[in-house]
Design a protein around this motif. Structure first.
Motif, PDB file in Angstrom:
ATOM      1  N   GLN A 166     -43.334   9.754 -24.842  1.00 20.18           N
ATOM      2  CA  GLN A 166     -44.021  11.008 -25.137  1.00 20.18           C
ATOM      3  C   GLN A 166     -44.628  11.531 -23.847  1.00 20.18           C
ATOM      4  O   GLN A 166     -44.981  10.766 -22.955  1.00 20.18           O
ATOM      5  CB  GLN A 166     -45.137  10.803 -26.157  1.00 20.18           C
ATOM      6  CG  GLN A 166     -44.642  10.460 -27.531  1.00 20.18           C
ATOM      7  CD  GLN A 166     -45.778  10.416 -28.545  1.00 20.18           C
ATOM      8  OE1 GLN A 166     -46.945  10.541 -28.201  1.00 20.18           O
ATOM      9  NE2 GLN A 166     -45.435  10.235 -29.787  1.00 20.18           N
ATOM     10  N   LEU A 167     -44.774  12.824 -23.763  1.00 18.19           N
ATOM     11  CA  LEU A 167     -45.431  13.436 -22.632  1.00 18.19           C
ATOM     12  C   LEU A 167     -46.932  13.360 -22.850  1.00 18.19           C
ATOM     13  O   LEU A 167     -47.423  13.696 -23.931  1.00 18.19           O
ATOM     14  CB  LEU A 167     -44.993  14.907 -22.515  1.00 18.19           C
ATOM     15  CG  LEU A 167     -45.578  15.686 -21.359  1.00 18.19           C
ATOM     16  CD1 LEU A 167     -45.102  15.113 -20.040  1.00 18.19           C
ATOM     17  CD2 LEU A 167     -45.177  17.147 -21.475  1.00 18.19           C
ATOM     18  N   THR A 168     -47.644  12.881 -21.852  1.00 15.44           N
ATOM     19  CA  THR A 168     -49.099  12.769 -21.938  1.00 15.44           C
ATOM     20  C   THR A 168     -49.705  13.521 -20.769  1.00 15.44           C
ATOM     21  O   THR A 168     -49.330  13.293 -19.622  1.00 15.44           O
ATOM     22  CB  THR A 168     -49.543  11.292 -21.885  1.00 15.44           C
ATOM     23  OG1 THR A 168     -48.948  10.594 -22.971  1.00 15.44           O
ATOM     24  CG2 THR A 168     -51.051  11.170 -21.974  1.00 15.44           C
ATOM     25  N   GLU A 169     -50.612  14.429 -21.049  1.00 13.40           N
ATOM     26  CA  GLU A 169     -51.270  15.200 -19.997  1.00 13.40           C
ATOM     27  C   GLU A 169     -52.664  14.647 -19.760  1.00 13.40           C
ATOM     28  O   GLU A 169     -53.423  14.413 -20.701  1.00 13.40           O
ATOM     29  CB  GLU A 169     -51.367  16.671 -20.401  1.00 13.40           C
ATOM     30  CG  GLU A 169     -52.026  17.525 -19.347  1.00 13.40           C
ATOM     31  CD  GLU A 169     -52.077  18.997 -19.720  1.00 13.40           C
ATOM     32  OE1 GLU A 169     -52.519  19.787 -18.869  1.00 13.40           O
ATOM     33  OE2 GLU A 169     -51.691  19.364 -20.840  1.00 13.40           O
ATOM     34  N   VAL A 170     -52.988  14.440 -18.497  1.00 16.25           N
ATOM     35  CA  VAL A 170     -54.318  13.994 -18.106  1.00 16.25           C
ATOM     36  C   VAL A 170     -54.909  15.109 -17.249  1.00 16.25           C
ATOM     37  O   VAL A 170     -54.308  15.506 -16.245  1.00 16.25           O
ATOM     38  CB  VAL A 170     -54.267  12.668 -17.316  1.00 16.25           C
ATOM     39  CG1 VAL A 170     -55.658  12.254 -16.864  1.00 16.25           C
ATOM     40  CG2 VAL A 170     -53.616  11.576 -18.155  1.00 16.25           C
ATOM     41  N   ALA A 171     -56.063  15.610 -17.644  1.00 16.71           N
ATOM     42  CA  ALA A 171     -56.672  16.736 -16.938  1.00 16.71           C
ATOM     43  C   ALA A 171     -58.086  16.378 -16.490  1.00 16.71           C
ATOM     44  O   ALA A 171     -58.728  15.504 -17.066  1.00 16.71           O
ATOM     45  CB  ALA A 171     -56.715  17.959 -17.851  1.00 16.71           C
ATOM     46  N   GLY A 172     -58.546  17.042 -15.460  1.00 15.21           N
ATOM     47  CA  GLY A 172     -59.908  16.831 -14.986  1.00 15.21           C
ATOM     48  C   GLY A 172     -60.093  17.464 -13.621  1.00 15.21           C
ATOM     49  O   GLY A 172     -59.134  17.903 -12.984  1.00 15.21           O
ATOM     50  N   VAL A 173     -61.322  17.471 -13.179  1.00 12.23           N
ATOM     51  CA  VAL A 173     -61.655  18.044 -11.876  1.00 12.23           C
ATOM     52  C   VAL A 173     -61.092  17.151 -10.769  1.00 12.23           C
ATOM     53  O   VAL A 173     -60.814  15.967 -10.998  1.00 12.23           O
ATOM     54  CB  VAL A 173     -63.182  18.224 -11.719  1.00 12.23           C
ATOM     55  CG1 VAL A 173     -63.720  19.205 -12.747  1.00 12.23           C
ATOM     56  CG2 VAL A 173     -63.908  16.898 -11.817  1.00 12.23           C
ATOM     57  N   PRO A 174     -60.932  17.704  -9.570  1.00 11.95           N
ATOM     58  CA  PRO A 174     -60.412  16.902  -8.462  1.00 11.95           C
ATOM     59  C   PRO A 174     -61.291  15.666  -8.191  1.00 11.95           C
ATOM     60  O   PRO A 174     -62.514  15.721  -8.273  1.00 11.95           O
ATOM     61  CB  PRO A 174     -60.472  17.862  -7.261  1.00 11.95           C
ATOM     62  CG  PRO A 174     -60.405  19.228  -7.868  1.00 11.95           C
ATOM     63  CD  PRO A 174     -61.144  19.105  -9.179  1.00 11.95           C
ATOM     64  N   GLY A 175     -60.612  14.557  -7.887  1.00 13.33           N
ATOM     65  CA  GLY A 175     -61.330  13.362  -7.475  1.00 13.33           C
ATOM     66  C   GLY A 175     -61.777  12.420  -8.576  1.00 13.33           C
ATOM     67  O   GLY A 175     -62.483  11.450  -8.303  1.00 13.33           O
ATOM     68  N   VAL A 176     -61.382  12.672  -9.827  1.00 19.33           N
ATOM     69  CA  VAL A 176     -61.837  11.801 -10.918  1.00 19.33           C
ATOM     70  C   VAL A 176     -60.877  10.646 -11.200  1.00 19.33           C
ATOM     71  O   VAL A 176     -61.189   9.781 -12.019  1.00 19.33           O
ATOM     72  CB  VAL A 176     -62.114  12.578 -12.229  1.00 19.33           C
ATOM     73  CG1 VAL A 176     -63.246  13.558 -12.039  1.00 19.33           C
ATOM     74  CG2 VAL A 176     -60.871  13.254 -12.752  1.00 19.33           C
TER      75      VAL A 176
END
Length: 86
Positions: free
Chosen positions: A30-40
């Protein structure tokens, strides 16, 4: 179908609380997206998951392969190899 999904191997993140929230880890195929601010740690997590995917069934892993798509040029084969070595 639900029982099959629950029985499916998961790709562990090695972060106990995150694995618990994900029901045991990331679901394969499955495609999993991980998002967040730079550097996390998004890239770090992606590289670690690519290594963890290859953990053999005998050790509780899914014994799989990974396609890592890097759209920013931040993937480090050397760092990933270091992760795999422990």
């Amino acid at each position: 179908h639900l029982q099959e999904e629950r029985a499916m191997f998961r790709i562990v993140t090695l972060v106990q609380r995150l694995d618990e929230l994900l029901g045991g880890g990331i679901r394969p195929c499955q495609l999993t997206e991980v998002a967040g601010v730079p550097g996390v740690g998004k890239t770090q997590l992606g590289m670690q998951l690519s290594v963890n995917t290859a953990i053999p069934h005998a050790l509780g892993g899914c014994g799989g392969e990974t396609v890592y798509i890097d759209t920013e040029g931040s993937f480090s084969a050397q760092r990933t190899a270091q992760m795999a070595e422990g």
